[in-house]
Motif scaffolding. Structure first.
Motif, PDB file in Angstrom:
ATOM      1  N   HIS A 181       0.838  -1.204   0.000  1.00  0.00           N
ATOM      2  CA  HIS A 181       0.000   0.000   0.000  1.00  0.00           C
ATOM      3  C   HIS A 181       0.874   1.256   0.000  1.00  0.00           C
ATOM      4  CE1 HIS A 181      -2.925  -2.993   1.224  1.00  0.00           C
ATOM      5  NE2 HIS A 181      -3.901  -2.101   1.105  1.00  0.00           N
ATOM      6  N   GLY A 182       0.281   2.348  -0.446  1.00  0.00           N
ATOM      7  CA  GLY A 182       0.946   3.630  -0.289  1.00  0.00           C
ATOM      8  C   GLY A 182       0.835   4.100   1.147  1.00  0.00           C
ATOM      9  N   TRP A 183       1.773   4.924   1.586  1.00  0.00           N
ATOM     10  CA  TRP A 183       1.769   5.422   2.962  1.00  0.00           C
ATOM     11  C   TRP A 183       1.958   6.939   2.936  1.00  0.00           C
ATOM     12  CZ3 TRP A 183       2.088   2.351   7.679  1.00  0.00           C
ATOM     13  CH2 TRP A 183       1.956   0.960   7.451  1.00  0.00           C
ATOM     14  N   GLU A 184       1.229   7.602   3.804  1.00  0.00           N
ATOM     15  CA  GLU A 184       1.361   9.056   3.934  1.00  0.00           C
ATOM     16  C   GLU A 184       2.530   9.359   4.848  1.00  0.00           C
ATOM     17  OE1 GLU A 184      -2.123  12.118   4.017  1.00  0.00           O
ATOM     18  OE2 GLU A 184      -1.708  11.486   6.096  1.00  0.00           O
ATOM     19  N   TRP A 213       4.122   7.190   9.837  1.00  0.00           N
ATOM     20  CA  TRP A 213       3.577   6.935   8.506  1.00  0.00           C
ATOM     21  C   TRP A 213       2.168   6.358   8.660  1.00  0.00           C
ATOM     22  CZ3 TRP A 213       6.283   7.626   3.828  1.00  0.00           C
ATOM     23  CH2 TRP A 213       7.640   7.968   3.962  1.00  0.00           C
ATOM     24  N   LYS A 243      -0.947   4.270   6.632  1.00  0.00           N
ATOM     25  CA  LYS A 243      -1.263   3.440   5.462  1.00  0.00           C
ATOM     26  C   LYS A 243      -2.462   3.989   4.711  1.00  0.00           C
ATOM     27  CE  LYS A 243      -2.889  -0.847   5.777  1.00  0.00           C
ATOM     28  NZ  LYS A 243      -2.959  -2.319   5.968  1.00  0.00           N
ATOM     29  N   LYS A 244      -2.317   3.949   3.345  1.00  0.00           N
ATOM     30  CA  LYS A 244      -3.397   4.454   2.482  1.00  0.00           C
ATOM     31  C   LYS A 244      -3.842   3.356   1.521  1.00  0.00           C
ATOM     32  CE  LYS A 244      -2.953   8.665   0.983  1.00  0.00           C
ATOM     33  NZ  LYS A 244      -2.383   9.816   0.250  1.00  0.00           N
ATOM     34  N   LEU A 278      -0.880   0.360  -3.839  1.00  0.00           N
ATOM     35  CA  LEU A 278       0.038   0.938  -4.827  1.00  0.00           C
ATOM     36  C   LEU A 278      -0.302   0.450  -6.233  1.00  0.00           C
ATOM     37  CD1 LEU A 278       3.403   0.358  -2.910  1.00  0.00           C
ATOM     38  CD2 LEU A 278       2.414   2.596  -3.416  1.00  0.00           C
ATOM     39  N   SER A 280       4.974  -2.510  -7.068  1.00  0.00           N
ATOM     40  CA  SER A 280       5.946  -2.624  -5.975  1.00  0.00           C
ATOM     41  C   SER A 280       7.046  -3.602  -6.369  1.00  0.00           C
ATOM     42  CB  SER A 280       5.257  -3.113  -4.693  1.00  0.00           C
ATOM     43  OG  SER A 280       6.218  -3.330  -3.675  1.00  0.00           O
TER      44      SER A 280
END
Length: 674
Positions: free
Chosen positions: A479-482, A492, A494-495, A498, A501
């Motif tokens: 996943h993408g992370w902020e 960080w 989790k959003k 992705l 990867s």
């Protein structure tokens, strides 16, 4: 502290194995040094009977024979030379008018009592025996090999079980190369097919060694090798062994599979390998020979680079896998990590076995050896597991495991990163059967924590990105992370999934999913994961899932000459549910120590050339070492005498050799039990 005595060796020189003198480091010298090691350590000739660069009187000329063996207990003169050896660089042909077989025969003829001659360029080898025919004239007959120190010609053709020898130096690798050359010359297979045909023969060789106490059947006599009927007889014997192999290893070979090699190449291979004990030969020598052949024939295109053997030894020794633990490599390649781990455990088993029997390994009888081998097979079958996506590498790993003792049954083909519910039924059934669970239990990422130890070098690189959403969604790292700045709480966040990867990032999480709580693992990773600011979320996530036990920063030459990517090895221990719950409750990461090491000397340079320790003047060091030399008694069949001897050898410039002992002391101080 007593200093170890040492000498230095000038640049561009090597120390001769027999004389101890310095010689130019050339391709021809490489061939000669391995031949000298074979004469002493495999054929048991005493060093004092061997001459190097011996001048021969031939009319007005005085050419030098590369290596000679003198008759026992006689003056070391030209007339008492019994064996002449000529060593050439690889591009010299046996048919060469100046440096080929005819040169060898002329040297033999110039020595009154010379009976044997050996010519080799490393890639090819020919042996000739000089006899007198019925008319009293000298005649040269081709043989498989020169005799060992006992002088027996029977063992040249069909060795007895107790006369099989452990390979020394690069001699097994050279025998493998000559075998491969025979296939290339006689059969014309492409590289991959030639490789797998050759490995069928390796299986047959090992099966024959294990068929105690029956006489060995993997052989070809000198007369058979040079006749069409004889070659056919050799093939029939080996085909009979292969039938047993197919029955035992039906997960590797189909029942209708056949040996496709011609009788001619098969006889040549039998001549090359018949005298070696694959079971007794050191794991690193077998591994080097095997992986050199694998690497030249099964080059992968999925970011696969074989881990150097010294790095594998270091990682396995630090993990210290034990009897009855379940050990996995989920990206096993050719099986180097698994073989190293298996032999680490086997060494423990042998130690316990010797203790229970009350005698050393050299004193065990055939029944005791066979009972131990059965125990090893049981242990290997239940304890070692390997997965790989490439079917040819799965097969190569199975063969590597068999060649190095056993354990081929749990080497399975799968994409380790797939969601478990998408694993193929055959894979699930085979894995569940070995783990003694129901296939339905392998249902999702939370139900696969079944292994005590994982050791792996996953494929990595931007060229093989994982892009499927159903693959990425099962991983937090997928996943993408902020970033902490945007999240506003120093962590960080989790959003969404992705778009792509690199696989090595996902492998970290999959390996932890595959571990039991409290299980431990060693994984090779690119340094970007440990230091890149943009990958801080992986490090944050990792600290919540595992203890970082050790971080080993490897030199950039570690994987050269294949790739210069900077890598590290992380050793992790998976947190238990109780440990995770406590940290989540308190939101405090309990402090602990991490073992850290920078390894900037790995024993080779960026071209793959071996490196050795040097003194303050930049000259290579030679240290004096004591060794035991086993010599055959000429008067007693198979009986040996063990003598002590001294020799000088180079010291590899390799820090991986020292790390496990330091780590062991650190573990003890930290109270880490494994």
């Amino acid at each position: 502290m007593t200093e170890i005595p040492y000498l230095t060796i000038p640049e561009g020189k090597i120390c001769d194995f027999i004389s101890g003198g310095f010689r130019h480091d050339t391709p021809e010298e490489y061939v000669r040094q391995n031949l000298e090691k074979r004469l002493v350590n495999e054929l048991k000739y005493p060093r004092e009977r061997i001459g190097v660069e011996v001048a021969l009187q031939m009319g007005s000329n005085k050419p030098r024979a590369d290596v000679v063996i003198y008759l026992e207990k006689l003056p070391q003169t030209q007339e008492n030379i019994h064996v002449v050896v000529e060593c050439k660089k690889e591009n010299v042909s046996p048919s060469d008018k100046k440096d080929g077989i005819e040169q060898l025969k002329s040297y033999m003829s110039a020595c009154l009592n010379c009976e044997w001659g050996l010519w080799t360029n490393g890639k090819q080898r020919q042996v000739w025996r000089r006899i007198k025919n019925a008319a009293g004239q000298a005649e040269f007959i081709e043989f498989n090999d020169i005799p060992d120190v006992s002088g027996s010609t029977e063992d040249i053709d069909r060795p007895k079980r107790n006369k099989l020898v452990r390979a020394d130096g690069d001699n097994l690798f050279l025998a493998f190369r000559r075998s491969h050359e025979a296939i290339h010359v006689s059969d014309g297979f492409n590289k991959e097919n030639a490789f797998f045909e050759f490995l069928k023969i390796i299986f047959c060789k090992i099966e024959d060694e294990r068929n105690i106490p029956k006489p060995l059947e993997f052989y070809v006599s000198s007369n058979e090798r040079i006749s069409i009927d004889g070659q056919q007889s050799c093939k029939q014997r080996i085909e009979a062994i292969f039938k047993r192999v197919k029955s035992k290893f039906n997960q590797i070979f189909d029942s209708n599979e056949e040996i496709k090699l011609s009788p001619r190449s098969l006889a040549q291979i039998a001549a090359e390998l018949r005298g070696y004990s694959f079971l007794a030969t050191d794991i690193d020598l077998k591994g080097h020979a095997y992986e050199e052949i694998v690497g030249s024939n099964l080059k992968g295109d999925r970011g696969q680079f074989f881990t150097p053997r010294n790095v594998m030894h270091m990682a396995v020794a630090m993990l210290n896998p034990k009897l009855d633990e379940k050990i996995l490599d989920p990206a096993c390649g050719t099986g180097g990590f698994l073989v190293t781990a298996m032999n680490h455990v086997i060494a423990q088993l042998k130690k316990d076995w010797a203790k229970d029997l009350g005698k050393q390994e050299s004193e065990w009888n055939d029944d005791e050896k066979k009972a131990l081998q059965n125990r090893i097979s049981e242990m290997a079958e239940s304890s070692f597991f390997g997965f790989d996506i490439a079917p040819e590498l799965v097969k190569a790993t199975k063969m590597n495991m068999v060649m190095n003792n056993d354990g081929s049954g749990n080497i399975l083909r799968t994409d380790s990163l797939l969601p478990p519910h998408l694993w193929e039924a055959d894979f699930k059934n085979a894995l569940a059967k070995s783990l003694k669970i129901k296939p339905a239990e392998l249902s999702n990422k939370d139900s696969i924590g079944l292994f005590d130890v994982i050791v792996t070098n996953p494929p990595f690189g931007s060229k093989i990105l994982i892009k499927e959403e159903y693959m990425l969604d099962q991983y937090s790292i997928g996943h993408g992370w902020e970033s902490p700045k945007k999240a506003g709480n120093g962590e960080w966040k989790k959003k969404t999934v992705l778009s792509a990867s690199p696989p090595e990032q996902l492998f970290i999480e999959r390996c932890l999913q595959l571990l039991k709580p409290g299980g431990r693992m060693a994984i090779v990773l690119p340094d970007s994961i440990l230091g890149s600011p943009g990958l801080g979320h992986i490090r944050q996530w990792l600290l919540g899932e595992a203890k970082i036990i050790a971080s080993l920063d490897l030199d950039s030459d570690t994987f050269q000459p294949h790739t210069g990517v900077q890598t590290s090895i992380l050793i992790l221990q998976k947190l238990t549910p109780e440990e995770k719950a406590e940290e989540q409750r308190t939101r405090i990461l309990r402090p602990y120590h991490i073992f850290m090491a920078v390894i900037d000397k790995v024993g080779h340079d960026k071209r793959g050339n071996n490196l050795y320790q040097r003194d303050e003047h930049g000259e290579e060091i030679l240290i004096e070492v004591n060794e035991t030399v086993t010599e055959l008694n000429k008067t007693a069949d198979g009986q040996t005498t063990v003598k002590s001897a001294k020799r000088f050898e180079k010291v590899p410039d390799d820090q991986t050799r020292a790390v496990p002992a330091v780590f062991r002391e650190w573990k003890r101080d930290e109270g880490i039990a494994w």
